[in-house]
Structures are given as structure tokens and as C-alpha cells.
Write a protein that holds these residues in place. Structure first.
Motif, PDB file in Angstrom:
ATOM      1  N   ALA A   1       0.854  -1.185   0.000  1.00 35.40           N
ATOM      2  CA  ALA A   1       0.000   0.000   0.000  1.00 35.40           C
ATOM      3  C   ALA A   1       0.891   1.236   0.000  1.00 35.40           C
ATOM      4  O   ALA A   1       1.864   1.303   0.731  1.00 35.40           O
ATOM      5  CB  ALA A   1      -0.905   0.005   1.225  1.00 35.40           C
ATOM      6  N   TYR A   2       0.563   2.195  -0.854  1.00 40.12           N
ATOM      7  CA  TYR A   2       1.297   3.449  -0.874  1.00 40.12           C
ATOM      8  C   TYR A   2       0.344   4.568  -1.260  1.00 40.12           C
ATOM      9  O   TYR A   2      -0.694   4.339  -1.871  1.00 40.12           O
ATOM     10  CB  TYR A   2       2.504   3.382  -1.824  1.00 40.12           C
ATOM     11  N   MET A   3       0.715   5.790  -0.904  1.00 38.57           N
ATOM     12  CA  MET A   3      -0.092   6.956  -1.235  1.00 38.57           C
ATOM     13  C   MET A   3       0.419   7.518  -2.567  1.00 38.57           C
ATOM     14  O   MET A   3       1.628   7.539  -2.828  1.00 38.57           O
ATOM     15  CB  MET A   3       0.009   8.013  -0.130  1.00 38.57           C
ATOM     16  N   GLU A   4      -0.493   7.963  -3.419  1.00 38.26           N
ATOM     17  CA  GLU A   4      -0.111   8.479  -4.739  1.00 38.26           C
ATOM     18  C   GLU A   4       0.827   9.675  -4.661  1.00 38.26           C
ATOM     19  O   GLU A   4       1.675   9.858  -5.516  1.00 38.26           O
ATOM     20  CB  GLU A   4      -1.350   8.839  -5.553  1.00 38.26           C
ATOM     21  N   ASP A   5       0.682  10.502  -3.601  1.00 37.89           N
ATOM     22  CA  ASP A   5       1.547  11.685  -3.481  1.00 37.89           C
ATOM     23  C   ASP A   5       2.876  11.361  -2.805  1.00 37.89           C
ATOM     24  O   ASP A   5       3.695  12.253  -2.575  1.00 37.89           O
ATOM     25  CB  ASP A   5       0.831  12.809  -2.738  1.00 37.89           C
ATOM     26  N   GLY A   6       3.119  10.073  -2.467  1.00 37.88           N
ATOM     27  CA  GLY A   6       4.384   9.670  -1.868  1.00 37.88           C
ATOM     28  C   GLY A   6       4.448   9.843  -0.359  1.00 37.88           C
ATOM     29  O   GLY A   6       5.461   9.524   0.250  1.00 37.88           O
ATOM     30  N   SER A   7       3.386  10.357   0.273  1.00 44.41           N
ATOM     31  CA  SER A   7       3.398  10.538   1.720  1.00 44.41           C
ATOM     32  C   SER A   7       3.294   9.174   2.414  1.00 44.41           C
ATOM     33  O   SER A   7       2.947   8.165   1.804  1.00 44.41           O
ATOM     34  CB  SER A   7       2.253  11.453   2.166  1.00 44.41           C
ATOM     35  N   LYS A   8       3.614   9.142   3.715  1.00 43.67           N
ATOM     36  CA  LYS A   8       3.569   7.899   4.481  1.00 43.67           C
ATOM     37  C   LYS A   8       2.131   7.403   4.624  1.00 43.67           C
ATOM     38  O   LYS A   8       1.201   8.201   4.707  1.00 43.67           O
ATOM     39  CB  LYS A   8       4.170   8.120   5.864  1.00 43.67           C
ATOM     40  N   VAL A   9       1.964   6.092   4.690  1.00 49.93           N
ATOM     41  CA  VAL A   9       0.643   5.467   4.825  1.00 49.93           C
ATOM     42  C   VAL A   9       0.126   5.624   6.256  1.00 49.93           C
ATOM     43  O   VAL A   9      -1.080   5.669   6.488  1.00 49.93           O
ATOM     44  CB  VAL A   9       0.712   3.980   4.420  1.00 49.93           C
ATOM     45  N   THR A  10       1.044   5.756   7.229  1.00 47.11           N
ATOM     46  CA  THR A  10       0.670   5.889   8.626  1.00 47.11           C
ATOM     47  C   THR A  10      -0.278   7.067   8.822  1.00 47.11           C
ATOM     48  O   THR A  10      -0.058   8.144   8.303  1.00 47.11           O
ATOM     49  CB  THR A  10       1.922   6.100   9.494  1.00 47.11           C
ATOM     50  N   ASP A  11      -1.353   6.850   9.554  1.00 48.97           N
ATOM     51  CA  ASP A  11      -2.367   7.858   9.879  1.00 48.97           C
ATOM     52  C   ASP A  11      -3.120   8.389   8.662  1.00 48.97           C
ATOM     53  O   ASP A  11      -3.750   9.435   8.726  1.00 48.97           O
ATOM     54  CB  ASP A  11      -1.757   9.041  10.656  1.00 48.97           C
ATOM     55  N   GLN A  12      -3.074   7.687   7.548  1.00 47.03           N
ATOM     56  CA  GLN A  12      -3.818   8.086   6.350  1.00 47.03           C
ATOM     57  C   GLN A  12      -5.076   7.230   6.240  1.00 47.03           C
ATOM     58  O   GLN A  12      -5.106   6.077   6.672  1.00 47.03           O
ATOM     59  CB  GLN A  12      -2.971   7.888   5.086  1.00 47.03           C
ATOM     60  N   GLU A  13      -6.095   7.768   5.651  1.00 46.73           N
ATOM     61  CA  GLU A  13      -7.322   7.015   5.398  1.00 46.73           C
ATOM     62  C   GLU A  13      -7.124   6.177   4.147  1.00 46.73           C
ATOM     63  O   GLU A  13      -6.782   6.708   3.088  1.00 46.73           O
ATOM     64  CB  GLU A  13      -8.496   7.974   5.201  1.00 46.73           C
TER      65      GLU A  13
END
Length: 110
Positions: free
Chosen positions: A26-38
Motif C-alpha cells: 500500500a502506498y499513497m499516490e503523493d508519496g506521503s507515508k501510509v501511517t495515519d492516512q485514510e
């Protein structure tokens, strides 16, 4: 070697938690950390589970665990035991009896 002890406490009735098992990356499209993300919206539909994030849907199944798990957290506190022994105090956050397993690639909805 001295053995360290711990005391585990539940405050009130333990919360019923569900473990989410992603068998992929799992990764965020903007490159931010997955932790604490919906990660999306989780829906139970019959015996299957759907995790939806925008146009992507991930399909999984709800399974019972063979043995329940307890989610614990450190409190940073210690408690005096009999004699001079001290034990770390842990807080039980909840009990996990079921898990959702996602083992497929996300499906794109258009």
C-alpha cells in the motif's frame, strides 16, 4: 539474566477489533507515508468485504482467527510487585477475533 515482568490491564469492557491483512503493498499516490492516512471506505457485503478508495475497489473475505489476539500498548508506567520486583504496566486496547484478508489486486471502477 533477570526476567522482566508485565502487568496487563483492561479498563472496562474490551473493544472488539478486526485485523486487516493486505497481501500487497500500500502506498499513497503523493508519496506521503501510509501511517495515519485514510485507506478508504470499508464495507461488509454478505461474507465478503470491500475496501473502496476513489475509483479503486479491493475485495477480501472476513475470517475467524484460530486464537484471539490482544492489542496492547505501553503506558510508560511501572507497578510494584511482591518484594522488590517491578513490572511494566501495559494497557489492553482490544481483542481481535476476526480478520479481513485482501489477497487480490485492486479493481478499477469506471
Amino acid at each position: 539474566m533477570a526476567m522482566k515482568s508485565a502487568v496487563l490491564r483492561f479498563e472496562g469492557k474490551p473493544e472488539e477489533l478486526v485485523l486487516i491483512e493486505l497481501q500487497s503493498t500500500a502506498y499513497m499516490e503523493d508519496g506521503s507515508k501510509v501511517t495515519d492516512q485514510e485507506l478508504g471506505t470499508l464495507e461488509l457485503k454478505g461474507g465478503s468485504v470491500v475496501l473502496t478508495n476513489g475509483p479503486r475497489s479491493l475485495y477480501g473475505s472476513l475470517q475467524e482467527l484460530k486464537s484471539p489476539l490482544v492489542l496492547m500498548e505501553r503506558t510508560g508506567q511501572e507497578e510494584q510487585l511482591a518484594g522488590e520486583a517491578r513490572a511494566a504496566l501495559l494497557r489492553a486496547r482490544g481483542v481481535i477475533r476476526r480478520k479481513v484478508v485482501f489477497n487480490q489486486r485492486p479493481q478499477l471502477s469506471v
